[in-house]
Design an enzyme around this catalytic site. Structure first.
Site, short mmCIF file in Angstrom:
data_model
loop_
_atom_site.label_atom_id
_atom_site.label_comp_id
_atom_site.label_asym_id
_atom_site.label_seq_id
_atom_site.Cartn_x
_atom_site.Cartn_y
_atom_site.Cartn_z
N THR A 28 0.85 -1.18 0.00
CA THR A 28 0.00 0.00 0.00
C THR A 28 0.89 1.23 0.00
OG1 THR A 28 -2.00 1.01 0.91
CG2 THR A 28 -0.36 0.29 2.51
N CYS A 34 -2.64 7.72 7.91
CA CYS A 34 -3.24 6.37 7.87
C CYS A 34 -2.26 5.35 8.45
CB CYS A 34 -3.56 5.98 6.44
SG CYS A 34 -4.79 7.02 5.63
N HIS A 51 -5.42 -0.79 5.10
CA HIS A 51 -5.01 0.62 5.01
C HIS A 51 -6.11 1.42 5.70
CE1 HIS A 51 -3.06 3.97 2.44
NE2 HIS A 51 -3.86 4.55 3.34
#
Length: 167
Positions: A28, A34, A51
Site C-alpha cells: 500500500t 493512515c 489501510h
C-alpha cells in the site's frame, strides 16, 4: 534446476484491505496519518494488509460507510476472513506503519491528531484480540509506502526522503 515462482504485488488502496498468499506480496502507498496494519500467520504463510484512515467507526456519518476506512471495523473484518482461511488469532502477528502527524496544529485539538490516534486505536484493537505487534514504524511527519512478503515475514518501508528500511 527449480524455477522460483515470481508472484504478483497485490495493491491495497486507501480504506481497503486484502489478503495474500505466496508467492504474492502485498503493498500500500500513501500512508500519511493512515496506518498500514499487516496481520500474518507464519504457519499458513497468509497475510492481510489493511489501510486504515480513521480510528473509530463511531465517526462514520452513515451506517453504510466503508468498514475498511476505520480501525475497529477493518480489523474485525480482516480477522474474520483470516479465520475463515484457517488462521488462528493465537498464531497471528502484526507489523504496523504510518500514523504520521502530517500537519502541525497549534490549537492542541485532539481531533486533529489523526495519525497518533490511528496508531493507538490499531494497537488497542490488536491487544484486545491478543495479537502482538512485533514491529512498527509509526509517527513522524513523513509519508510511507509499505510492502509485506508473507514467506520472508518482512515489511519493507519506503519513507519519503529517508530511503528504505525493513522490519
Amino acid at each position: 534446476m527449480t524455477k522460483i515462482e515470481q508472484g504478483q504485488i497485490i495493491k491495497v488502496g486507501m480504506a481497503d484491505w486484502k489478503i495474500v498468499e505466496p508467492p504474492d506480496t502485498i503493498r500500500t502507498s500513501g500512508l500519511g496519518s493512515c496506518i498500514g496494519a499487516v496481520l500474518y500467520d507464519e504457519t499458513k504463510q497468509i497475510a492481510a494488509l489493511a489501510h486504515v484512515m480513521l480510528p473509530d467507526s463511531t465517526m462514520a456519518k452513515s451506517q453504510d460507510a466503508n468498514r475498511a476506512k476505520f480501525a475497529d471495523t477493518a480489523l474485525e473484518d480482516v480477522l474474520e476472513m483470516l479465520n475463515k482461511k484457517g488462521c488462528s488469532n493465537s498464531r497471528l502477528k502484526a507489523k504496523i506503519a504510518g500514523g504520521a502527524q502530517m500537519f502541525s496544529y497549534s490549537s492542541g485539538n485532539e481531533m486533529m491528531r489523526i495519525g497518533p490516534r490511528n496508531t493507538e486505536a490499531v494497537k488497542e484493537i490488536l491487544s484486545h484480540y491478543r495479537i502482538k505487534v512485533i514491529a512498527e514504524d509509526t509517527g513522524g511527519n513523513k509519508g510511507r509506502t509499505i510492502e509485506f512478503n508473507p514467506v520472508e515475514k518482512t515489511l519493507h518501508i519506503r519513507t519519503v526522503n529517508q530511503g528504505e528500511s525493513i522490519i
